[in-house]
Design an enzyme around this catalytic site. Structure first.
Site, PDB file in Angstrom:
ATOM      1  N   CYS A   1      42.071  37.188  56.851  1.00 28.43           N
ATOM      2  CA  CYS A   1      42.423  38.597  56.665  1.00 28.43           C
ATOM      3  C   CYS A   1      41.625  39.466  57.621  1.00 28.43           C
ATOM      4  O   CYS A   1      40.409  39.324  57.744  1.00 28.43           O
ATOM      5  CB  CYS A   1      42.164  39.020  55.229  1.00 28.43           C
ATOM      6  SG  CYS A   1      43.328  38.309  54.046  1.00 28.43           S
TER       7      CYS A   1
ATOM      8  N   GLN B   1      51.269  32.963  56.703  1.00 29.56           N
ATOM      9  CA  GLN B   1      50.982  32.703  55.299  1.00 29.56           C
ATOM     10  C   GLN B   1      51.592  33.823  54.463  1.00 29.56           C
ATOM     11  O   GLN B   1      51.275  35.001  54.665  1.00 29.56           O
ATOM     12  CB  GLN B   1      49.476  32.632  55.067  1.00 29.56           C
ATOM     13  CG  GLN B   1      49.095  32.228  53.641  1.00 29.56           C
ATOM     14  CD  GLN B   1      47.597  32.248  53.413  1.00 29.56           C
ATOM     15  OE1 GLN B   1      46.986  33.317  53.418  1.00 29.56           O
ATOM     16  NE2 GLN B   1      46.995  31.080  53.233  1.00 29.56           N
TER      17      GLN B   1
ATOM     18  N   TYR C   1      44.732  34.083  43.889  1.00 23.99           N
ATOM     19  CA  TYR C   1      45.835  35.024  44.016  1.00 23.99           C
ATOM     20  C   TYR C   1      46.989  34.575  43.120  1.00 23.99           C
ATOM     21  O   TYR C   1      46.888  33.587  42.402  1.00 23.99           O
ATOM     22  CB  TYR C   1      46.215  35.165  45.488  1.00 23.99           C
ATOM     23  CG  TYR C   1      45.062  35.714  46.305  1.00 23.99           C
ATOM     24  CD1 TYR C   1      44.426  36.905  45.929  1.00 23.99           C
ATOM     25  CD2 TYR C   1      44.562  35.039  47.412  1.00 23.99           C
ATOM     26  CE1 TYR C   1      43.348  37.404  46.638  1.00 23.99           C
ATOM     27  CE2 TYR C   1      43.473  35.537  48.130  1.00 23.99           C
ATOM     28  CZ  TYR C   1      42.875  36.713  47.736  1.00 23.99           C
ATOM     29  OH  TYR C   1      41.792  37.210  48.422  1.00 23.99           O
TER      30      TYR C   1
END
Length: 363
Positions: free
Chosen positions: A25, A99, A181
């Site tokens: 990220c 992703q 997640y």
């Protein structure tokens, strides 16, 4: 030829080596849009010779972002800049991957250098969802348990994101079912307290991931590979465990998944994780052996020798690096030199290429 530099065939594509850039990220988007930062960040690793480059987690819906600055792929307007990036990666000989992710109960949080915990709606945050109304931590948002319509929306969002990923030029899709997640939240009995068909038994807890996998595979071309990243363990008693990870991988193999990207943790704050070089590799090795599916190893792999040993020992088919690629974008080029492999450099950088000496062992 060292295993690290052997090609790897995944359905209709072939990676030129077994070094992959793991999703990282960047928290550098506005409204989900990729920027020049992403082009340079990912493009630099392609110049550096990586066989596969997987973009950071791309949110399949606005509410699926980890932070307000996350990359997204929930609308068609996101596609053109992503096309520019994939075209550059392909031109350098790297395979572009993406992703696809939904942050679930860990959504609407600050990016690492702007704060901690939940972003209030008054500051740009949003309501979050999860399998159950259980927050990740005291300073995280309180999620609403997804109802039947919400679950169907999640599945549809992943499916639509896969269609956009194809339009954007990606050749590999990875479903993010790790690190606490949403899809991982459904897998783990620590975060999934449901009593319907999506909770309780192992078969029920894996149901959403299998439905997302099926929806993705329906629109993702047969000749292109589908990967799934899982956390092989929650590192916490009563949580998701390695035995279940092996069982899940065996099932995913029958559902059109080609490789399991083996990470761990992320679903329990302050879990007792024995962090160290290669600390997650054993899980990739076990899943590869017992489930009979290709695996990727990830986690504090920092040297060519470590990466080569993982492959040579049959513990994985692919090695994914993250932090090491932040330190050294040209890791594959330098690893080739260290392992005595003649690997072409970009013509623009040829003058900086280390030369392999004629005398054995001298480079």
């Amino acid at each position: 030829m060292p295993k690290l530099f052997e090609p790897l065939a995944l359905r209709g594509i072939t990676l030129k080596n077994r070094i992959a850039v793991s999703p990282m990220c960047q928290y550098s988007s506005v409204d989900g849009f990729a920027t020049d930062w992403h082009l340079v960040h990912l493009g630099g690793r392609a110049v550096g010779g990586a066989g596969l480059i997987i973009s950071e987690a791309a949110a399949v819906s606005p509410e699926g972002r980890i932070s307000p600055e996350d990359l997204g792929i929930w609308k068609d307007e996101h596609v053109p800049m992503l096309q520019r990036i994939t075209a550059f990666l392909l031109a350098q000989g790297s395979v572009p991957g993406i992703q696809l992710a939904h942050a679930g109960r860990k959504a609407s949080t600050y990016s690492p250098w702007t704060g901690e915990g939940a972003v209030p709606e008054s500051a740009g945050g949003w309501p979050v969802v999860g399998p159950s109304a259980v927050a990740f931590a005291d300073n995280y948002p309180q999620p609403t348990a997804l109802d039947a319509a919400g679950i169907q929306k999640v599945i549809a969002d992943f499916r639509a994101a896969a269609v956009r990923a194809l339009a954007a030029g990606f050749q590999v899709v990875e479903l993010h079912a790790a690190h606490g997640y949403l899809l991982h939240e459904f897998l783990s009995p620590l975060s999934n307290l449901r009593t319907d068909e999506y909770g309780g038994s192992f078969e029920n807890r894996i149901r959403l991931l299998l439905e997302v996998t099926a929806a993705t595979r329906e629109v993702w071309p047969e000749n292109l590979p589908l990967l799934v990243r899982i956390s092989a363990t929650d590192w916490t008693e009563g949580g998701w465990n390695p035995d279940e990870a092996v069982q899940l991988a065996s099932i995913l193999k029958t559902r059109g998944v080609d490789l399991i990207d083996c990470s761990t943790g992320g679903n329990v704050p302050k879990a007792p994780i024995p962090v160290g070089p290669g600390y997650q590799v054993e899980f990739a090795g076990r899943i590869r052996e017992e489930a009979g599916i290709m695996t990727g190893a990830v986690g504090l792999i920092t040297t060519p020798a470590e990466a080569e040993a993982i492959l040579a020992n049959g513990q994985a088919d692919l090695v994914l690096l993250a932090r090491e690629f932040l330190r050294e974008p040209y890791f594959p080029l330098l690893a080739a030199h260290e392992l005595g492999v003649e690997m072409p450099w970009p013509a623009q950088y040829e003058r900086g290429k280390p030369r392999v000496q004629a005398a054995a062992g001298q480079r």
